[in-house]
Write a protein that holds these residues in place. Structure first.
Motif, PDB file in Angstrom:
ATOM      1  N   LYS A 365       0.837  -1.202   0.000  1.00  0.00           N
ATOM      2  CA  LYS A 365       0.000   0.000   0.000  1.00  0.00           C
ATOM      3  C   LYS A 365       0.875   1.257   0.000  1.00  0.00           C
ATOM      4  CE  LYS A 365      -4.294  -1.604   0.329  1.00  0.00           C
ATOM      5  NZ  LYS A 365      -5.358  -1.297  -0.677  1.00  0.00           N
ATOM      6  N   ILE A 366       1.938   1.226   0.803  1.00  0.00           N
ATOM      7  CA  ILE A 366       2.844   2.374   0.853  1.00  0.00           C
ATOM      8  C   ILE A 366       3.471   2.622  -0.512  1.00  0.00           C
ATOM      9  CG2 ILE A 366       5.037   3.207   1.800  1.00  0.00           C
ATOM     10  CD1 ILE A 366       4.315   1.784   4.417  1.00  0.00           C
ATOM     11  N   LEU A 367       3.936   1.567  -1.145  1.00  0.00           N
ATOM     12  CA  LEU A 367       4.554   1.711  -2.465  1.00  0.00           C
ATOM     13  C   LEU A 367       3.562   2.286  -3.468  1.00  0.00           C
ATOM     14  CD1 LEU A 367       6.581  -1.639  -2.602  1.00  0.00           C
ATOM     15  CD2 LEU A 367       7.533   0.675  -2.475  1.00  0.00           C
ATOM     16  N   SER A 368       2.312   1.849  -3.405  1.00  0.00           N
ATOM     17  CA  SER A 368       1.298   2.342  -4.341  1.00  0.00           C
ATOM     18  C   SER A 368       1.034   3.832  -4.126  1.00  0.00           C
ATOM     19  CB  SER A 368       0.000   1.550  -4.177  1.00  0.00           C
ATOM     20  OG  SER A 368       0.177   0.194  -4.498  1.00  0.00           O
ATOM     21  N   VAL A 369       0.929   4.251  -2.866  1.00  0.00           N
ATOM     22  CA  VAL A 369       0.620   5.646  -2.571  1.00  0.00           C
ATOM     23  C   VAL A 369       1.728   6.581  -3.044  1.00  0.00           C
ATOM     24  CG1 VAL A 369       0.408   7.300  -0.665  1.00  0.00           C
ATOM     25  CG2 VAL A 369      -1.003   5.268  -0.695  1.00  0.00           C
ATOM     26  N   VAL A 370       2.982   6.182  -2.868  1.00  0.00           N
ATOM     27  CA  VAL A 370       4.099   7.065  -3.227  1.00  0.00           C
ATOM     28  C   VAL A 370       4.497   6.933  -4.691  1.00  0.00           C
ATOM     29  CG1 VAL A 370       4.954   7.036  -0.870  1.00  0.00           C
ATOM     30  CG2 VAL A 370       5.886   5.420  -2.522  1.00  0.00           C
ATOM     31  N   GLY A 371       3.785   6.080  -5.465  1.00  0.00           N
ATOM     32  CA  GLY A 371       4.012   6.028  -6.901  1.00  0.00           C
ATOM     33  C   GLY A 371       4.909   4.916  -7.390  1.00  0.00           C
ATOM     34  N   TRP A 372       5.164   3.904  -6.556  1.00  0.00           N
ATOM     35  CA  TRP A 372       5.983   2.755  -6.962  1.00  0.00           C
ATOM     36  C   TRP A 372       5.083   1.548  -7.236  1.00  0.00           C
ATOM     37  CZ3 TRP A 372      11.522   1.841  -6.704  1.00  0.00           C
ATOM     38  CH2 TRP A 372      12.269   2.993  -6.469  1.00  0.00           C
ATOM     39  N   GLN A 373       5.598   0.645  -8.052  1.00  0.00           N
ATOM     40  CA  GLN A 373       4.912  -0.618  -8.265  1.00  0.00           C
ATOM     41  C   GLN A 373       5.183  -1.552  -7.086  1.00  0.00           C
ATOM     42  OE1 GLN A 373       2.812  -1.724 -10.670  1.00  0.00           O
ATOM     43  NE2 GLN A 373       2.832   0.332 -11.577  1.00  0.00           N
ATOM     44  N   PRO A 374       4.161  -2.214  -6.552  1.00  0.00           N
ATOM     45  CA  PRO A 374       4.386  -3.156  -5.452  1.00  0.00           C
ATOM     46  C   PRO A 374       5.280  -4.322  -5.871  1.00  0.00           C
ATOM     47  CG  PRO A 374       2.059  -2.594  -5.662  1.00  0.00           C
ATOM     48  CD  PRO A 374       2.736  -2.059  -6.882  1.00  0.00           C
ATOM     49  N   PHE A 375       5.897  -4.972  -4.886  1.00  0.00           N
ATOM     50  CA  PHE A 375       6.731  -6.147  -5.108  1.00  0.00           C
ATOM     51  C   PHE A 375       6.063  -7.342  -4.424  1.00  0.00           C
ATOM     52  CE2 PHE A 375       9.557  -2.484  -5.118  1.00  0.00           C
ATOM     53  CZ  PHE A 375      10.234  -2.650  -6.320  1.00  0.00           C
ATOM     54  N   PRO A 376       5.075  -7.959  -5.064  1.00  0.00           N
ATOM     55  CA  PRO A 376       4.290  -9.006  -4.385  1.00  0.00           C
ATOM     56  C   PRO A 376       5.110 -10.210  -3.972  1.00  0.00           C
ATOM     57  CG  PRO A 376       3.810  -8.931  -6.742  1.00  0.00           C
ATOM     58  CD  PRO A 376       4.629  -7.727  -6.452  1.00  0.00           C
ATOM     59  N   GLY A 377       6.204 -10.516  -4.691  1.00  0.00           N
ATOM     60  CA  GLY A 377       6.992 -11.700  -4.348  1.00  0.00           C
ATOM     61  C   GLY A 377       8.176 -11.414  -3.457  1.00  0.00           C
ATOM     62  N   GLN A 378       8.319 -10.177  -3.013  1.00  0.00           N
ATOM     63  CA  GLN A 378       9.467  -9.800  -2.206  1.00  0.00           C
ATOM     64  C   GLN A 378       9.366 -10.389  -0.800  1.00  0.00           C
ATOM     65  OE1 GLN A 378      12.267  -7.871  -2.886  1.00  0.00           O
ATOM     66  NE2 GLN A 378      12.928  -8.367  -0.793  1.00  0.00           N
ATOM     67  N   SER A 379      10.433 -11.051  -0.373  1.00  0.00           N
ATOM     68  CA  SER A 379      10.447 -11.586   0.983  1.00  0.00           C
ATOM     69  C   SER A 379      10.718 -10.460   1.969  1.00  0.00           C
ATOM     70  CB  SER A 379      11.530 -12.668   1.120  1.00  0.00           C
ATOM     71  OG  SER A 379      12.808 -12.123   0.809  1.00  0.00           O
ATOM     72  N   LEU A 380      10.173 -10.624   3.158  1.00  0.00           N
ATOM     73  CA  LEU A 380      10.324  -9.593   4.168  1.00  0.00           C
ATOM     74  C   LEU A 380      11.710  -9.660   4.806  1.00  0.00           C
ATOM     75  CD1 LEU A 380       6.881  -9.663   6.033  1.00  0.00           C
ATOM     76  CD2 LEU A 380       7.707  -7.983   4.386  1.00  0.00           C
ATOM     77  N   THR A 381      12.419  -8.546   4.747  1.00  0.00           N
ATOM     78  CA  THR A 381      13.693  -8.397   5.441  1.00  0.00           C
ATOM     79  C   THR A 381      13.698  -7.028   6.107  1.00  0.00           C
ATOM     80  OG1 THR A 381      14.835  -7.384   3.562  1.00  0.00           O
ATOM     81  CG2 THR A 381      14.870  -9.805   3.708  1.00  0.00           C
ATOM     82  N   VAL A 382      14.553  -6.853   7.083  1.00  0.00           N
ATOM     83  CA  VAL A 382      14.653  -5.563   7.755  1.00  0.00           C
ATOM     84  C   VAL A 382      15.065  -4.483   6.757  1.00  0.00           C
ATOM     85  CG1 VAL A 382      15.864  -4.250   9.549  1.00  0.00           C
ATOM     86  CG2 VAL A 382      15.193  -6.619   9.984  1.00  0.00           C
ATOM     87  N   VAL A 383      15.980  -4.837   5.850  1.00  0.00           N
ATOM     88  CA  VAL A 383      16.465  -3.860   4.869  1.00  0.00           C
ATOM     89  C   VAL A 383      15.337  -3.409   3.947  1.00  0.00           C
ATOM     90  CG1 VAL A 383      18.027  -3.508   2.913  1.00  0.00           C
ATOM     91  CG2 VAL A 383      18.828  -4.743   4.940  1.00  0.00           C
ATOM     92  N   PHE A 384      14.523  -4.357   3.473  1.00  0.00           N
ATOM     93  CA  PHE A 384      13.427  -4.003   2.567  1.00  0.00           C
ATOM     94  C   PHE A 384      12.379  -3.156   3.284  1.00  0.00           C
ATOM     95  CE2 PHE A 384       9.225  -5.117   0.692  1.00  0.00           C
ATOM     96  CZ  PHE A 384       9.412  -4.494  -0.537  1.00  0.00           C
ATOM     97  N   ILE A 385      12.020  -3.568   4.494  1.00  0.00           N
ATOM     98  CA  ILE A 385      11.029  -2.799   5.267  1.00  0.00           C
ATOM     99  C   ILE A 385      11.550  -1.393   5.510  1.00  0.00           C
ATOM    100  CG2 ILE A 385       9.795  -2.641   7.462  1.00  0.00           C
ATOM    101  CD1 ILE A 385       9.870  -5.709   7.590  1.00  0.00           C
ATOM    102  N   ARG A 386      12.830  -1.279   5.872  1.00  0.00           N
ATOM    103  CA  ARG A 386      13.421   0.042   6.135  1.00  0.00           C
ATOM    104  C   ARG A 386      13.414   0.907   4.875  1.00  0.00           C
ATOM    105  NH1 ARG A 386      15.173   4.350   6.234  1.00  0.00           N
ATOM    106  NH2 ARG A 386      16.685   5.327   7.653  1.00  0.00           N
ATOM    107  N   TRP A 387      13.649   0.315   3.732  1.00  0.00           N
ATOM    108  CA  TRP A 387      13.666   1.064   2.472  1.00  0.00           C
ATOM    109  C   TRP A 387      12.277   1.615   2.148  1.00  0.00           C
ATOM    110  CZ3 TRP A 387      11.384  -0.411  -2.371  1.00  0.00           C
ATOM    111  CH2 TRP A 387      11.709   0.451  -3.426  1.00  0.00           C
TER     112      TRP A 387
END
Length: 459
Positions: A365-387
């Protein structure tokens, strides 16, 4: 119990802009003479221009006060006024006091908004810029209360003025240990002031039933600073009075005071919307459309004001659930707030499958609001969440800055003044040989009712 209506409080919050602008444009430093002396140098039209916006709503200004905003030593300017209520044709506010504080109207004011590092204020972590500005006029509030005992104090403010009104309300309530004066706080588009402990003490001292926080869902200023800063609790709804913006999309115009006035015109507090419940938040995280206040408004994701509002509530809700799992912070002292939030979201996702699903959907949802395409297959990591959280933080901060700059420009061009302006008399003579303190407030002798111990105001 008498309270000021949404329309009246919005118009009072707006009127202080023209009041302070009139004094600032004439470079009249009211810290050197009382307001009565200042007004004596004006013709009738000029006095009416300054006084009428407040007086027609039942309050007569008796004093103005300056505040310091900006970086370093800052810049001093007239920032608010103290007005006494009277029995007008519209309403009887006799015995009551209004303290109105203006919002962002200059680059120096905007610089204060941007000083978001937390600082200690009476044992609570609060916004550094707001505290510094409040400290610059705190003594004036104290000296007024040393000599007056109003039965009720109404505090109004928009934007930065709302944050300063919150600190002022907290300060007055804290010094009034005997609870002899009721405090009513009305804010519009106000940013967040402090951490959880500050909000809890504000609720304890003032009571959420006396706080009326109004915000447009498209007003990004009301969303900053981000977590761990939180809004104070509000009267009927914990999250305040939520106003849907006309376009449904994020807009700098949603922060303008005149648009708040238009939205609440003719309404009562009972007609205004709230509240985003935990049930609404869970439905949002589970992919359903909320049946609450945002029903029918979640169609477009990019730059969607309702979606961004729900993201803010969903983030707080997940962190609350994570905290209940007993997950503590194990980060080094130099870790940023976003580092801590990312780590907590990751630990919550690893501990509970339900939270893992919520975090993944929230990030998309955050990615969609700020204008990015979501990454549905992305695994959750601290680095990805922080980004992703970094994208959200940058987006909200950038849009909030634009709203403050646009609001500042609007205030500079939208408040005309009569062409004939006054010059303050040399030496600011005191009529009849009386001290300025007595001229300004008329009541001799100190006031002990509201905890005052200081002497008379010597301007």
């Amino acid at each position: 119990m008498k309270i000021i209506t949404p329309s009246e409080s919005a118009e009072l919050a707006d009127s202080i802009y023209s009041f302070s602008k009139a004094l600032n444009e004439n470079k009249f430093q009211t810290g050197k003479a009382n307001l009565k002396t200042a007004l004596s140098g004006l013709n009738k039209d000029e006095r009416l221009f300054i006084l009428n916006p407040l007086m027609k709503r039942g309050f007569k200004p008796i004093e103005s006060f300056s505040a310091i905003t900006g970086y370093g030593r800052g810049t001093s300017a007239t920032f608010g006024c103290i007005a006494e209520g009277f029995d007008s044709k519209v309403e009887n506010y006799k015995g009551e006091t209004l303290i109105a504080i203006k919002g962002t109207a200059s680059r120096q004011d905007a610089a204060t908004d941007l000083q978001t590092l937390p600082t200690n204020f009476n044992g609570h972590m609060t916004h550094r810029g707001f505290v510094q500005t409040f400290r610059s006029f705190e003594h004036h509030i104290d000296r007024y209360l040393d000599w007056h005992s109003p039965s009720k104090i109404h505090l109004v403010g928009h934007s930065l003025g709302g944050a300063l009104a919150t600190l002022t309300a907290y300060h007055i309530a804290k010094r009034d240990s005997a609870k002899t004066c009721q405090i009513k706080l009305y804010t519009f588009g106000a940013p967040r002031v402090g951490f959880t402990s500050f909000n809890q003490e504000v609720d304890k001292l003032i009571g959420k039933q006396n706080i009326y926080r109004v915000y447009h869902d498209a007003d990004l200023v009301s969303m900053v600073p981000m977590f761990p800063f939180l809004h104070v609790y509000s009267s009927d709804f914990a999250d305040g009075y939520h106003l849907n913006w006309i376009t449904g999309r994020i807009s700098v115009m949603a922060h303008f005071m005149n648009n708040y006035i238009s939205t609440v015109r003719g309404m009562e507090w009972g007609n205004l919307k709230g509240s985003i419940s935990d049930l609404d938040t869970v439905k949002f995280l589970e992919g359903g459309i909320s049946t609450g206040v945002l029903a029918g408004a979640l169609g477009v994701a990019m730059y969607s004001a309702p979606v961004l509002t729900m993201i803010a509530f969903a983030l707080q809700y997940i962190l609350k659930r994570t905290h209940k799992l007993g997950i503590g912070r194990q980060l080094p002292s130099y870790a940023t707030t976003l580092d801590a939030v990312a780590w907590l979201l990751y630990q919550g996702a690893m501990a509970l499958k339900e939270i893992s699903v919520w975090v993944q959907r929230l990030l998309n949802k955050i990615l969609s609001v700020v204008g990015w395409q979501p990454f549905p297959g992305q695994s959750l990591t601290v680095v990805f969440i922080r980004w992703v959280l970094g994208l959200l933080s940058s987006f909200v901060s950038r849009m909030a800055r634009q709203a403050l700059e646009a609001s500042q420009m609007q205030m500079q061009i939208a408040l005309p003044m009569p062409r004939t302006m006054w010059q303050a008399p040399d030496g600011h003579p005191t009529p009849n040989g009386l001290r300025p303190r007595q001229n300004a407030y008329r009541i001799p002798g100190p006031n002990t009712r509201l905890g005052g111990t200081r002497g008379p105001l010597a301007l």
